[in-house]
Design a protein around this motif. Structure first.
Motif, PDB file in Angstrom:
ATOM      1  N   GLY A  19       0.816  -1.214   0.000  1.00  0.00           N
ATOM      2  CA  GLY A  19       0.000   0.000   0.000  1.00  0.00           C
ATOM      3  C   GLY A  19       0.847   1.259   0.000  1.00  0.00           C
ATOM      4  N   ILE A  20       1.964   1.237   0.733  1.00  0.00           N
ATOM      5  CA  ILE A  20       2.853   2.397   0.753  1.00  0.00           C
ATOM      6  C   ILE A  20       3.436   2.643  -0.630  1.00  0.00           C
ATOM      7  CG2 ILE A  20       5.082   3.229   1.625  1.00  0.00           C
ATOM      8  CD1 ILE A  20       4.355   1.935   4.314  1.00  0.00           C
ATOM      9  N   PHE A  21       3.884   1.579  -1.291  1.00  0.00           N
ATOM     10  CA  PHE A  21       4.441   1.741  -2.639  1.00  0.00           C
ATOM     11  C   PHE A  21       3.396   2.245  -3.627  1.00  0.00           C
ATOM     12  CE2 PHE A  21       7.890  -1.330  -1.368  1.00  0.00           C
ATOM     13  CZ  PHE A  21       8.909  -0.386  -1.449  1.00  0.00           C
ATOM     14  N   LYS A  22       2.197   1.689  -3.583  1.00  0.00           N
ATOM     15  CA  LYS A  22       1.148   2.101  -4.520  1.00  0.00           C
ATOM     16  C   LYS A  22       0.745   3.559  -4.293  1.00  0.00           C
ATOM     17  CE  LYS A  22       0.204  -1.350  -7.148  1.00  0.00           C
ATOM     18  NZ  LYS A  22       0.297  -1.268  -8.595  1.00  0.00           N
ATOM     19  N   LEU A  23       0.546   3.935  -3.022  1.00  0.00           N
ATOM     20  CA  LEU A  23       0.121   5.304  -2.734  1.00  0.00           C
ATOM     21  C   LEU A  23       1.229   6.317  -2.996  1.00  0.00           C
ATOM     22  CD1 LEU A  23      -2.036   4.708   0.452  1.00  0.00           C
ATOM     23  CD2 LEU A  23      -2.828   5.400  -1.806  1.00  0.00           C
ATOM     24  N   SER A  24       2.474   5.933  -2.732  1.00  0.00           N
ATOM     25  CA  SER A  24       3.569   6.867  -3.016  1.00  0.00           C
ATOM     26  C   SER A  24       3.756   7.032  -4.526  1.00  0.00           C
ATOM     27  CB  SER A  24       4.861   6.413  -2.359  1.00  0.00           C
ATOM     28  OG  SER A  24       5.272   5.171  -2.873  1.00  0.00           O
ATOM     29  N   LEU A  26       1.287   6.900  -6.604  1.00  0.00           N
ATOM     30  CA  LEU A  26       0.113   7.642  -7.048  1.00  0.00           C
ATOM     31  C   LEU A  26       0.169   9.116  -6.642  1.00  0.00           C
ATOM     32  CD1 LEU A  26      -2.646   7.279  -8.455  1.00  0.00           C
ATOM     33  CD2 LEU A  26      -3.599   6.797  -6.205  1.00  0.00           C
ATOM     34  N   TYR A  27       0.578   9.380  -5.392  1.00  0.00           N
ATOM     35  CA  TYR A  27       0.530  10.741  -4.863  1.00  0.00           C
ATOM     36  C   TYR A  27       1.899  11.409  -4.716  1.00  0.00           C
ATOM     37  CZ  TYR A  27      -4.299   9.678  -3.874  1.00  0.00           C
ATOM     38  OH  TYR A  27      -5.603   9.328  -4.001  1.00  0.00           O
ATOM     39  N   GLY A  28       2.974  10.653  -4.760  1.00  0.00           N
ATOM     40  CA  GLY A  28       4.320  11.229  -4.717  1.00  0.00           C
ATOM     41  C   GLY A  28       4.662  11.883  -3.396  1.00  0.00           C
ATOM     42  N   TRP A  29       5.113  13.137  -3.474  1.00  0.00           N
ATOM     43  CA  TRP A  29       5.572  13.854  -2.274  1.00  0.00           C
ATOM     44  C   TRP A  29       4.448  14.151  -1.304  1.00  0.00           C
ATOM     45  CZ3 TRP A  29      10.368  13.996  -0.852  1.00  0.00           C
ATOM     46  CH2 TRP A  29      11.351  13.830  -1.804  1.00  0.00           C
ATOM     47  N   TRP A  30       3.229  14.231  -1.782  1.00  0.00           N
ATOM     48  CA  TRP A  30       2.111  14.472  -0.869  1.00  0.00           C
ATOM     49  C   TRP A  30       1.943  13.305   0.102  1.00  0.00           C
ATOM     50  CZ3 TRP A  30       0.441  19.100  -0.218  1.00  0.00           C
ATOM     51  CH2 TRP A  30       0.486  20.006  -1.261  1.00  0.00           C
ATOM     52  N   PHE A  31       2.122  12.115  -0.385  1.00  0.00           N
ATOM     53  CA  PHE A  31       2.028  10.955   0.504  1.00  0.00           C
ATOM     54  C   PHE A  31       3.192  10.941   1.486  1.00  0.00           C
ATOM     55  CE2 PHE A  31       2.610   6.429   1.564  1.00  0.00           C
ATOM     56  CZ  PHE A  31       1.381   6.209   2.144  1.00  0.00           C
ATOM     57  N   PHE A  32       4.375  11.311   1.038  1.00  0.00           N
ATOM     58  CA  PHE A  32       5.525  11.400   1.935  1.00  0.00           C
ATOM     59  C   PHE A  32       5.279  12.443   3.025  1.00  0.00           C
ATOM     60  CE2 PHE A  32       9.753  13.196   2.933  1.00  0.00           C
ATOM     61  CZ  PHE A  32      10.309  12.058   3.510  1.00  0.00           C
ATOM     62  N   LEU A  33       4.707  13.581   2.658  1.00  0.00           N
ATOM     63  CA  LEU A  33       4.365  14.611   3.631  1.00  0.00           C
ATOM     64  C   LEU A  33       3.309  14.110   4.619  1.00  0.00           C
ATOM     65  CD1 LEU A  33       4.771  17.595   4.461  1.00  0.00           C
ATOM     66  CD2 LEU A  33       2.883  18.138   2.917  1.00  0.00           C
ATOM     67  N   GLY A  88       2.085   3.341   7.334  1.00  0.00           N
ATOM     68  CA  GLY A  88       1.065   2.592   6.618  1.00  0.00           C
ATOM     69  C   GLY A  88      -0.306   3.201   6.818  1.00  0.00           C
ATOM     70  N   VAL A  89      -1.133   3.068   5.814  1.00  0.00           N
ATOM     71  CA  VAL A  89      -2.467   3.649   5.862  1.00  0.00           C
ATOM     72  C   VAL A  89      -3.407   2.795   6.716  1.00  0.00           C
ATOM     73  CG1 VAL A  89      -4.415   4.370   4.440  1.00  0.00           C
ATOM     74  CG2 VAL A  89      -2.096   4.740   3.638  1.00  0.00           C
ATOM     75  N   ILE A  90      -3.225   1.494   6.707  1.00  0.00           N
ATOM     76  CA  ILE A  90      -4.095   0.609   7.477  1.00  0.00           C
ATOM     77  C   ILE A  90      -3.908   0.852   8.970  1.00  0.00           C
ATOM     78  CG2 ILE A  90      -4.685  -1.795   7.986  1.00  0.00           C
ATOM     79  CD1 ILE A  90      -3.772  -2.471   5.139  1.00  0.00           C
ATOM     80  N   THR A  91      -2.654   0.984   9.418  1.00  0.00           N
ATOM     81  CA  THR A  91      -2.420   1.249  10.839  1.00  0.00           C
ATOM     82  C   THR A  91      -2.926   2.632  11.229  1.00  0.00           C
ATOM     83  OG1 THR A  91      -0.165   1.967  10.320  1.00  0.00           O
ATOM     84  CG2 THR A  91      -0.458  -0.307  11.077  1.00  0.00           C
ATOM     85  N   ASP A  92      -2.822   3.598  10.329  1.00  0.00           N
ATOM     86  CA  ASP A  92      -3.369   4.924  10.620  1.00  0.00           C
ATOM     87  C   ASP A  92      -4.885   4.867  10.740  1.00  0.00           C
ATOM     88  OD1 ASP A  92      -0.786   5.816  10.469  1.00  0.00           O
ATOM     89  OD2 ASP A  92      -0.996   6.659   8.455  1.00  0.00           O
ATOM     90  N   SER A  93      -5.522   4.094   9.882  1.00  0.00           N
ATOM     91  CA  SER A  93      -6.982   3.940   9.953  1.00  0.00           C
ATOM     92  C   SER A  93      -7.395   3.254  11.249  1.00  0.00           C
ATOM     93  CB  SER A  93      -7.494   3.133   8.767  1.00  0.00           C
ATOM     94  OG  SER A  93      -7.142   3.751   7.563  1.00  0.00           O
ATOM     95  N   LEU A  94      -6.647   2.238  11.649  1.00  0.00           N
ATOM     96  CA  LEU A  94      -6.941   1.564  12.918  1.00  0.00           C
ATOM     97  C   LEU A  94      -6.770   2.509  14.101  1.00  0.00           C
ATOM     98  CD1 LEU A  94      -5.255  -1.923  12.360  1.00  0.00           C
ATOM     99  CD2 LEU A  94      -7.691  -1.403  12.402  1.00  0.00           C
ATOM    100  N   ALA A  95      -5.758   3.381  14.037  1.00  0.00           N
ATOM    101  CA  ALA A  95      -5.533   4.344  15.117  1.00  0.00           C
ATOM    102  C   ALA A  95      -6.676   5.346  15.215  1.00  0.00           C
ATOM    103  CB  ALA A  95      -4.207   5.061  14.913  1.00  0.00           C
ATOM    104  N   VAL A  96      -7.162   5.806  14.072  1.00  0.00           N
ATOM    105  CA  VAL A  96      -8.284   6.753  14.078  1.00  0.00           C
ATOM    106  C   VAL A  96      -9.537   6.082  14.621  1.00  0.00           C
ATOM    107  CG1 VAL A  96      -9.839   8.069  12.580  1.00  0.00           C
ATOM    108  CG2 VAL A  96      -7.375   8.209  12.251  1.00  0.00           C
TER     109      VAL A  96
END
Length: 131
Positions: A19-24, A26-33, A88-96
């Motif tokens: 997921g990190i590779f796919k989103l990075s 797709l979104y580039g530096w915005w995902f890194f930020l 990771g986006v999944i762990t961030d979603s679980l945290a929220v």
């Protein structure tokens, strides 16, 4: 059931990395930020919770509440902070989701006034003095 849990646990990091590779891509530096910002917020959540944990415990005990609920709330916030720090986006979603789950506070139902809480005094109406 145990095998399914083991497979899910072992595949979780692979799914996160994919997921990190796919989103990075797709979104580039915005995902890194986004990753830097979420990591910083998780670090701040842990830091502030460590400073407030004893105040929450003492506040729960002085109000006649349950200190276990204060400890559970602090542990929940610390765990959410750790999940935010893990990339990771999944762990961030679980945290929220974890932070959105309310912890019921029944401390007001457990407080019973004692004789020490009674304040004695005299009563006088001010409008009788004006007549």
């Amino acid at each position: 059931m145990r095998l399914l849990f083991t497979i899910l646990l072992l595949s979780f990091p692979v799914i996160e990395i994919w997921g990190i590779f796919k989103l990075s891509a797709l979104y580039g530096w915005w995902f890194f930020l986004y990753m830097i910002l979420v990591t910083y917020l998780g670090w701040r959540l842990i830091k502030e919770e460590k400073q407030l944990v004893f105040a929450k415990l003492m506040g729960a005990m002085t109000q006649g509440g349950n200190p276990i609920k204060a400890m559970i709330g602090s542990a929940r916030n610390l765990f959410a902070g750790i999940l935010f720090i893990i990339p990771g986006v999944i762990t961030d979603s679980l945290a929220v989701i974890l932070l959105l789950i309310p912890i019921k506070n029944n401390s007001s139902q457990n407080v019973h006034p004692s004789e020490d809480d009674v304040i004695e005094g005299e009563y006088r109406r001010d409008d009788e003095l004006l007549k």
